[in-house]
Design a protein around this motif. Structure first.
Motif, PDB file in Angstrom:
ATOM      1  N   MET A   1      30.028  53.958  24.167  1.00 22.68           N
ATOM      2  CA  MET A   1      30.822  53.789  25.350  1.00 22.68           C
ATOM      3  C   MET A   1      31.692  55.157  25.729  1.00 22.68           C
ATOM      4  N   ASN A   2      31.287  55.634  27.076  1.00 25.52           N
ATOM      5  CA  ASN A   2      32.012  56.810  27.424  1.00 25.52           C
ATOM      6  C   ASN A   2      33.477  56.980  27.608  1.00 25.52           C
ATOM      7  N   LYS A   3      34.026  57.773  27.141  1.00 24.35           N
ATOM      8  CA  LYS A   3      35.527  58.113  27.422  1.00 24.35           C
ATOM      9  C   LYS A   3      35.514  58.666  28.651  1.00 24.35           C
ATOM     10  N   ILE A   4      36.882  58.632  29.226  1.00 27.97           N
ATOM     11  CA  ILE A   4      37.228  59.174  30.464  1.00 27.97           C
ATOM     12  C   ILE A   4      38.734  59.719  29.981  1.00 27.97           C
ATOM     13  N   LEU A   5      38.568  61.079  30.763  1.00 24.51           N
ATOM     14  CA  LEU A   5      39.825  61.696  30.883  1.00 24.51           C
ATOM     15  C   LEU A   5      40.736  61.176  31.793  1.00 24.51           C
ATOM     16  N   VAL A   6      42.028  60.939  31.775  1.00 29.99           N
ATOM     17  CA  VAL A   6      42.744  60.516  32.998  1.00 29.99           C
ATOM     18  C   VAL A   6      44.065  61.170  33.133  1.00 29.99           C
ATOM     19  N   SER A   7      44.582  61.407  34.039  1.00 32.68           N
ATOM     20  CA  SER A   7      45.960  62.021  34.226  1.00 32.68           C
ATOM     21  C   SER A   7      46.880  61.130  33.886  1.00 32.68           C
ATOM     22  N   ALA A   8      47.679  61.401  32.926  1.00 31.93           N
ATOM     23  CA  ALA A   8      48.853  60.557  32.460  1.00 31.93           C
ATOM     24  C   ALA A   8      49.703  60.129  33.527  1.00 31.93           C
ATOM     25  N   CYS A   9      49.879  60.776  34.571  1.00 29.90           N
ATOM     26  CA  CYS A   9      50.687  60.024  35.611  1.00 29.90           C
ATOM     27  C   CYS A   9      50.065  58.942  36.265  1.00 29.90           C
ATOM     28  N   LEU A  10      48.888  58.769  36.081  1.00 29.29           N
ATOM     29  CA  LEU A  10      48.015  57.755  36.986  1.00 29.29           C
ATOM     30  C   LEU A  10      48.219  56.540  36.129  1.00 29.29           C
ATOM     31  N   LEU A  11      48.466  56.785  34.701  1.00 30.87           N
ATOM     32  CA  LEU A  11      48.485  55.419  33.843  1.00 30.87           C
ATOM     33  C   LEU A  11      50.272  55.072  33.480  1.00 30.87           C
ATOM     34  N   GLY A  12      51.028  55.752  34.409  1.00 30.67           N
ATOM     35  CA  GLY A  12      52.354  55.325  34.254  1.00 30.67           C
ATOM     36  C   GLY A  12      53.332  55.989  33.634  1.00 30.67           C
ATOM     37  N   GLU A  13      52.639  57.272  33.045  1.00 37.29           N
ATOM     38  CA  GLU A  13      53.544  58.128  32.231  1.00 37.29           C
ATOM     39  C   GLU A  13      54.311  58.972  33.294  1.00 37.29           C
ATOM     40  N   LYS A  14      55.529  59.045  32.970  1.00 39.71           N
ATOM     41  CA  LYS A  14      56.495  59.966  33.887  1.00 39.71           C
ATOM     42  C   LYS A  14      56.605  61.190  33.252  1.00 39.71           C
ATOM     43  N   VAL A  15      55.383  62.033  33.874  1.00 34.96           N
ATOM     44  CA  VAL A  15      55.236  63.480  33.464  1.00 34.96           C
ATOM     45  C   VAL A  15      54.960  64.343  34.680  1.00 34.96           C
ATOM     46  N   ARG A  16      55.173  63.899  36.071  1.00 32.67           N
ATOM     47  CA  ARG A  16      55.255  64.657  37.213  1.00 32.67           C
ATOM     48  C   ARG A  16      56.246  65.654  37.199  1.00 32.67           C
ATOM     49  N   TYR A  17      56.139  66.729  38.188  1.00 36.89           N
ATOM     50  CA  TYR A  17      57.446  67.429  38.299  1.00 36.89           C
ATOM     51  C   TYR A  17      58.757  67.055  38.452  1.00 36.89           C
ATOM     52  N   ASP A  18      58.674  65.873  38.838  1.00 36.52           N
ATOM     53  CA  ASP A  18      60.018  64.946  39.434  1.00 36.52           C
ATOM     54  C   ASP A  18      60.348  64.095  38.315  1.00 36.52           C
ATOM     55  N   GLY A  19      59.674  64.215  37.372  1.00 39.54           N
ATOM     56  CA  GLY A  19      60.031  63.192  36.268  1.00 39.54           C
ATOM     57  C   GLY A  19      59.410  61.673  36.572  1.00 39.54           C
ATOM     58  N   ASN A  20      58.882  61.537  37.507  1.00 38.81           N
ATOM     59  CA  ASN A  20      58.110  60.278  37.801  1.00 38.81           C
ATOM     60  C   ASN A  20      56.693  60.207  37.481  1.00 38.81           C
ATOM     61  N   CYS A  21      56.115  59.002  37.782  1.00 39.33           N
ATOM     62  CA  CYS A  21      54.450  58.931  37.840  1.00 39.33           C
ATOM     63  C   CYS A  21      53.973  58.490  39.182  1.00 39.33           C
ATOM     64  N   GLN A  22      52.823  58.352  38.950  1.00 40.73           N
ATOM     65  CA  GLN A  22      51.955  57.673  40.189  1.00 40.73           C
ATOM     66  C   GLN A  22      50.901  56.730  39.761  1.00 40.73           C
ATOM     67  N   ARG A  23      51.644  55.841  38.980  1.00 35.20           N
ATOM     68  CA  ARG A  23      50.753  54.623  38.324  1.00 35.20           C
ATOM     69  C   ARG A  23      49.607  54.019  39.457  1.00 35.20           C
ATOM     70  N   GLN A  24      48.435  53.571  38.833  1.00 31.66           N
ATOM     71  CA  GLN A  24      47.748  53.159  39.906  1.00 31.66           C
ATOM     72  C   GLN A  24      47.281  51.762  39.267  1.00 31.66           C
ATOM     73  N   HIS A  25      47.645  51.051  40.035  1.00 27.04           N
ATOM     74  CA  HIS A  25      47.187  49.540  39.453  1.00 27.04           C
ATOM     75  C   HIS A  25      45.877  48.986  40.026  1.00 27.04           C
ATOM     76  N   HIS A  26      44.794  49.533  39.112  1.00 24.42           N
ATOM     77  CA  HIS A  26      43.525  49.243  39.675  1.00 24.42           C
ATOM     78  C   HIS A  26      42.956  48.700  38.381  1.00 24.42           C
ATOM     79  N   ILE A  27      42.361  47.435  38.806  1.00 23.04           N
ATOM     80  CA  ILE A  27      41.748  46.527  37.603  1.00 23.04           C
ATOM     81  C   ILE A  27      40.934  47.108  36.798  1.00 23.04           C
ATOM     82  N   LYS A  28      40.027  48.188  37.287  1.00 26.16           N
ATOM     83  CA  LYS A  28      39.291  49.029  36.383  1.00 26.16           C
ATOM     84  C   LYS A  28      39.891  49.946  35.185  1.00 26.16           C
ATOM     85  N   LEU A  29      41.266  50.521  35.806  1.00 24.45           N
ATOM     86  CA  LEU A  29      42.012  51.318  34.892  1.00 24.45           C
ATOM     87  C   LEU A  29      42.390  50.389  33.670  1.00 24.45           C
TER      88      LEU A  29
END
Length: 150
Positions: A1-29
């Motif tokens: 099964m292929n692995k996928i590299l994903v930006s941590a901020c898209l997964l809800g990790e608060k790592v962005r410059y402003d200390g927030n995230c950009q969580r994506q609520h997509h069923i595939k994720l």
């Protein structure tokens, strides 16, 4: 099964410059996480930058400069190289990265003037991964990525 590299901020990790995230609520994720397919990274944090941190944008000469004119290019390059090492380690062929970021943007980045304007271009990590044959997608292209994985 292929692995996928994903930006941590898209997964809800608060790592962005402003200390927030950009969580994506997509069923595939959610499915890919359950399957153990996701390898998460924030190239900027991996490169040594703090959370929070000053906003940074790519300049026309390729350098990454903060709003206070501090050159953080080396940190961005270091993070990009760490992302590439993860891709090699896990034989990753696909990356899902945060659009418009000076690290992860795959179609657009901010124009370097800190005016909120975007231009066509790629971030440091996205460009390096693509140069090594890894297909890079933005959060707006999750369905397209999903189609390739199935």
């Amino acid at each position: 099964m292929n692995k996928i590299l994903v930006s941590a901020c898209l997964l809800g990790e608060k790592v962005r410059y402003d200390g927030n995230c950009q969580r994506q609520h997509h069923i595939k994720l959610a499915v890919w996480q359950q399957q153990g397919r996701i390898i998460s990274i924030c190239p900027e944090v991996s490169g040594g930058l703090s959370i929070p941190r000053e906003p940074a944008e790519m300049q026309t000469d390729g350098r990454i400069i903060t709003q206070q004119r501090i050159d953080v290019t080396n940190e961005f390059i270091s993070g990009a190289n760490k992302a590439l090492l993860l891709c090699k380690k896990y034989q990753i062929r696909y990356a899902l990265l945060k659009e418009s970021s000076p690290s992860c943007g795959s179609n657009s980045v901010y124009d370097g003037t800190f005016s909120g304007q975007k231009i066509e271009g790629m971030g440091v990590t996205a460009k390096l991964l693509q140069a090594h044959g890894i297909k890079v997608f933005s959060e707006q292209q999750i369905n397209e990525l999903s189609g390739l994985l199935e």
